[in-house]
Design a protein around this motif. Structure first.
Motif, PDB file in Angstrom:
ATOM      1  N   LEU A   1      38.096 -59.651  92.661  1.00 54.32           N
ATOM      2  CA  LEU A   1      38.646 -60.586  92.005  1.00 54.32           C
ATOM      3  C   LEU A   1      38.179 -60.069  90.617  1.00 54.32           C
ATOM      4  O   LEU A   1      37.154 -59.006  89.862  1.00 54.32           O
ATOM      5  N   ALA A   2      39.534 -59.966  88.996  1.00 50.99           N
ATOM      6  CA  ALA A   2      38.852 -59.267  88.207  1.00 50.99           C
ATOM      7  C   ALA A   2      39.130 -60.428  87.416  1.00 50.99           C
ATOM      8  O   ALA A   2      40.383 -61.472  86.932  1.00 50.99           O
ATOM      9  N   LEU A   3      38.562 -60.504  86.220  1.00 50.88           N
ATOM     10  CA  LEU A   3      38.722 -61.234  84.915  1.00 50.88           C
ATOM     11  C   LEU A   3      38.935 -60.650  83.776  1.00 50.88           C
ATOM     12  O   LEU A   3      37.843 -59.496  83.938  1.00 50.88           O
ATOM     13  N   LEU A   4      39.132 -61.689  82.646  1.00 47.82           N
ATOM     14  CA  LEU A   4      39.307 -60.643  81.471  1.00 47.82           C
ATOM     15  C   LEU A   4      39.210 -62.036  80.318  1.00 47.82           C
ATOM     16  O   LEU A   4      40.011 -63.154  80.599  1.00 47.82           O
ATOM     17  N   ALA A   5      38.283 -61.631  79.950  1.00 52.60           N
ATOM     18  CA  ALA A   5      37.630 -63.103  78.702  1.00 52.60           C
ATOM     19  C   ALA A   5      38.413 -62.356  76.903  1.00 52.60           C
ATOM     20  O   ALA A   5      38.601 -61.608  76.840  1.00 52.60           O
ATOM     21  N   HIS A   6      38.801 -63.880  76.353  1.00 48.54           N
ATOM     22  CA  HIS A   6      38.938 -63.285  75.152  1.00 48.54           C
ATOM     23  C   HIS A   6      38.207 -64.604  74.763  1.00 48.54           C
ATOM     24  O   HIS A   6      38.378 -65.558  74.840  1.00 48.54           O
ATOM     25  N   TYR A   7      38.334 -64.091  73.541  1.00 46.30           N
ATOM     26  CA  TYR A   7      37.703 -64.934  72.328  1.00 46.30           C
ATOM     27  C   TYR A   7      38.840 -64.598  71.277  1.00 46.30           C
ATOM     28  O   TYR A   7      38.805 -63.680  70.325  1.00 46.30           O
TER      29      TYR A   7
ATOM     30  N   THR B   1      36.118 -39.891  80.828  1.00 48.34           N
ATOM     31  CA  THR B   1      36.876 -38.935  80.446  1.00 48.34           C
ATOM     32  C   THR B   1      38.503 -39.246  82.189  1.00 48.34           C
ATOM     33  O   THR B   1      38.250 -40.725  82.153  1.00 48.34           O
ATOM     34  N   GLU B   2      39.668 -38.395  81.966  1.00 47.66           N
ATOM     35  CA  GLU B   2      40.350 -39.025  82.850  1.00 47.66           C
ATOM     36  C   GLU B   2      40.447 -39.557  83.637  1.00 47.66           C
ATOM     37  O   GLU B   2      40.700 -39.907  84.102  1.00 47.66           O
ATOM     38  N   ALA B   3      39.323 -38.581  84.775  1.00 47.11           N
ATOM     39  CA  ALA B   3      38.872 -38.732  85.908  1.00 47.11           C
ATOM     40  C   ALA B   3      38.607 -40.503  86.082  1.00 47.11           C
ATOM     41  O   ALA B   3      38.704 -41.447  87.357  1.00 47.11           O
ATOM     42  N   ARG B   4      37.823 -40.862  85.284  1.00 46.83           N
ATOM     43  CA  ARG B   4      37.159 -42.150  85.354  1.00 46.83           C
ATOM     44  C   ARG B   4      37.463 -43.295  84.913  1.00 46.83           C
ATOM     45  O   ARG B   4      38.037 -44.093  85.597  1.00 46.83           O
ATOM     46  N   VAL B   5      38.777 -42.511  84.030  1.00 52.54           N
ATOM     47  CA  VAL B   5      40.060 -43.892  83.298  1.00 52.54           C
ATOM     48  C   VAL B   5      40.916 -44.263  84.885  1.00 52.54           C
ATOM     49  O   VAL B   5      40.485 -44.986  85.239  1.00 52.54           O
ATOM     50  N   ARG B   6      40.946 -43.596  85.524  1.00 47.15           N
ATOM     51  CA  ARG B   6      42.020 -43.262  86.868  1.00 47.15           C
ATOM     52  C   ARG B   6      41.150 -43.828  87.870  1.00 47.15           C
ATOM     53  O   ARG B   6      41.875 -44.321  88.508  1.00 47.15           O
ATOM     54  N   ARG B   7      39.876 -43.998  88.206  1.00 49.89           N
ATOM     55  CA  ARG B   7      38.639 -45.070  88.874  1.00 49.89           C
ATOM     56  C   ARG B   7      38.757 -46.134  87.922  1.00 49.89           C
ATOM     57  O   ARG B   7      39.041 -47.276  89.206  1.00 49.89           O
ATOM     58  N   VAL B   8      38.065 -46.201  87.371  1.00 56.68           N
ATOM     59  CA  VAL B   8      38.739 -47.773  86.370  1.00 56.68           C
ATOM     60  C   VAL B   8      39.745 -48.297  87.238  1.00 56.68           C
ATOM     61  O   VAL B   8      40.064 -49.594  87.041  1.00 56.68           O
ATOM     62  N   ARG B   9      40.926 -48.473  86.306  1.00 57.31           N
ATOM     63  CA  ARG B   9      42.458 -47.881  87.230  1.00 57.31           C
ATOM     64  C   ARG B   9      42.477 -48.897  88.343  1.00 57.31           C
ATOM     65  O   ARG B   9      42.920 -49.457  88.520  1.00 57.31           O
ATOM     66  N   GLU B  10      42.139 -48.023  89.102  1.00 65.66           N
ATOM     67  CA  GLU B  10      41.835 -48.331  90.441  1.00 65.66           C
ATOM     68  C   GLU B  10      41.280 -49.361  90.601  1.00 65.66           C
ATOM     69  O   GLU B  10      41.804 -49.952  91.718  1.00 65.66           O
ATOM     70  N   LYS B  11      40.051 -49.040  90.549  1.00 61.62           N
ATOM     71  CA  LYS B  11      39.185 -50.386  91.054  1.00 61.62           C
ATOM     72  C   LYS B  11      40.102 -51.962  90.381  1.00 61.62           C
ATOM     73  O   LYS B  11      40.035 -53.052  91.099  1.00 61.62           O
ATOM     74  N   LEU B  12      40.783 -52.115  89.436  1.00 63.55           N
ATOM     75  CA  LEU B  12      41.293 -53.185  88.376  1.00 63.55           C
ATOM     76  C   LEU B  12      42.272 -53.564  89.278  1.00 63.55           C
ATOM     77  O   LEU B  12      42.650 -55.576  89.686  1.00 63.55           O
TER      78      LEU B  12
ATOM     79  N   ARG C   1      45.793 -56.028  82.456  1.00 64.57           N
ATOM     80  CA  ARG C   1      44.896 -54.408  83.305  1.00 64.57           C
ATOM     81  C   ARG C   1      44.673 -53.749  82.372  1.00 64.57           C
ATOM     82  O   ARG C   1      43.626 -53.416  82.149  1.00 64.57           O
ATOM     83  N   ALA C   2      45.742 -53.034  81.244  1.00 64.24           N
ATOM     84  CA  ALA C   2      45.255 -52.349  80.512  1.00 64.24           C
ATOM     85  C   ALA C   2      44.435 -52.989  79.200  1.00 64.24           C
ATOM     86  O   ALA C   2      43.537 -52.120  78.618  1.00 64.24           O
ATOM     87  N   LEU C   3      45.033 -53.954  79.219  1.00 67.71           N
ATOM     88  CA  LEU C   3      43.170 -54.495  77.885  1.00 67.71           C
ATOM     89  C   LEU C   3      41.679 -54.731  78.450  1.00 67.71           C
ATOM     90  O   LEU C   3      41.164 -53.832  78.135  1.00 67.71           O
ATOM     91  N   ALA C   4      41.790 -54.363  79.660  1.00 67.97           N
ATOM     92  CA  ALA C   4      40.608 -54.485  80.361  1.00 67.97           C
ATOM     93  C   ALA C   4      40.564 -53.072  80.294  1.00 67.97           C
ATOM     94  O   ALA C   4      38.441 -52.544  80.174  1.00 67.97           O
ATOM     95  N   VAL C   5      40.968 -52.330  80.244  1.00 71.22           N
ATOM     96  CA  VAL C   5      40.695 -51.113  79.822  1.00 71.22           C
ATOM     97  C   VAL C   5      40.450 -50.272  79.248  1.00 71.22           C
ATOM     98  O   VAL C   5      39.203 -49.812  78.827  1.00 71.22           O
ATOM     99  N   ASP C   6      40.746 -50.918  77.820  1.00 74.99           N
ATOM    100  CA  ASP C   6      40.392 -50.877  76.995  1.00 74.99           C
ATOM    101  C   ASP C   6      39.581 -50.908  76.403  1.00 74.99           C
ATOM    102  O   ASP C   6      38.226 -50.937  75.663  1.00 74.99           O
TER     103      ASP C   6
END
Length: 160
Positions: A50-56, A34-45, A15-20
């Motif tokens: 369904l949350a996907l993370l892709a690696h290249y 903004t910190e409020a938006r980062v907080r919202r993205v973390r909450e959504k994650l 989840r931290a990688l997804a936020v990055d």
């Protein structure tokens, strides 16, 4: 070309990688995280259906969130909605977004929807490449930007 691996997010580290990735994509679009938006993205994650993370190769490169599609607040079984797709700008053009969408399409969804800004040609190309079409639905965000809805439906007749 490195291999693209897409997997479900199942740890705080992922989840931290997804936020990055989200932060990097926003910085490339000159959008302040903004910190409020980062907080919202973390909450959504944290709450994602369904949350996907892709690696290249070994590099974390993309994130996608999807959920059941709602019609007037009522879930439409079998249909999904993409609420977020972000790709690290360092790998834009390497098909990371395409692979995440194709992974999503390979699941049990009969159809998918997504909203994107009408001026976001990069996102529109991604969705068009993966079979989405413009529904003609438009809306305006609180900041005045116009968004458009695209949809994809599984072709049940393929192979018949």
């Amino acid at each position: 070309m490195p291999r693209i691996i897409v997997a479900e997010i199942d740890s705080d580290e992922q989840r931290a990688l997804a936020v990055d990735i989200w932060r990097a994509a926003n910085a490339a679009r000159r959008k302040t995280a903004t910190e409020a938006r980062v907080r919202r993205v973390r909450e959504k994650l944290d709450a994602a259906e369904l949350a996907l993370l892709a690696h290249y190769g070994s590099r974390p490169a993309g994130m996608l969130l999807a959920e059941t599609y709602l019609v007037d607040g009522v879930p439409l079984p079998g249909y999904g909605h993409i609420s977020m797709v972000f790709v690290d700008p360092a790998v834009w053009g390497s098909h990371v977004g395409t692979e995440m969408i194709r992974d999503l399409q390979s699941r049990d969804w009969a159809g998918l929807s997504v909203w994107t800004r009408t001026d976001n040609r990069r996102a529109q190309r991604l969705y068009e490449t993966t079979g989405f079409t413009d529904t003609g639905n438009r809306s305006t965000l609180h900041d005045g930007e116009e968004i458009m809805q695209l949809a994809w439906a599984r072709d049940e007749n393929v192979g018949d």
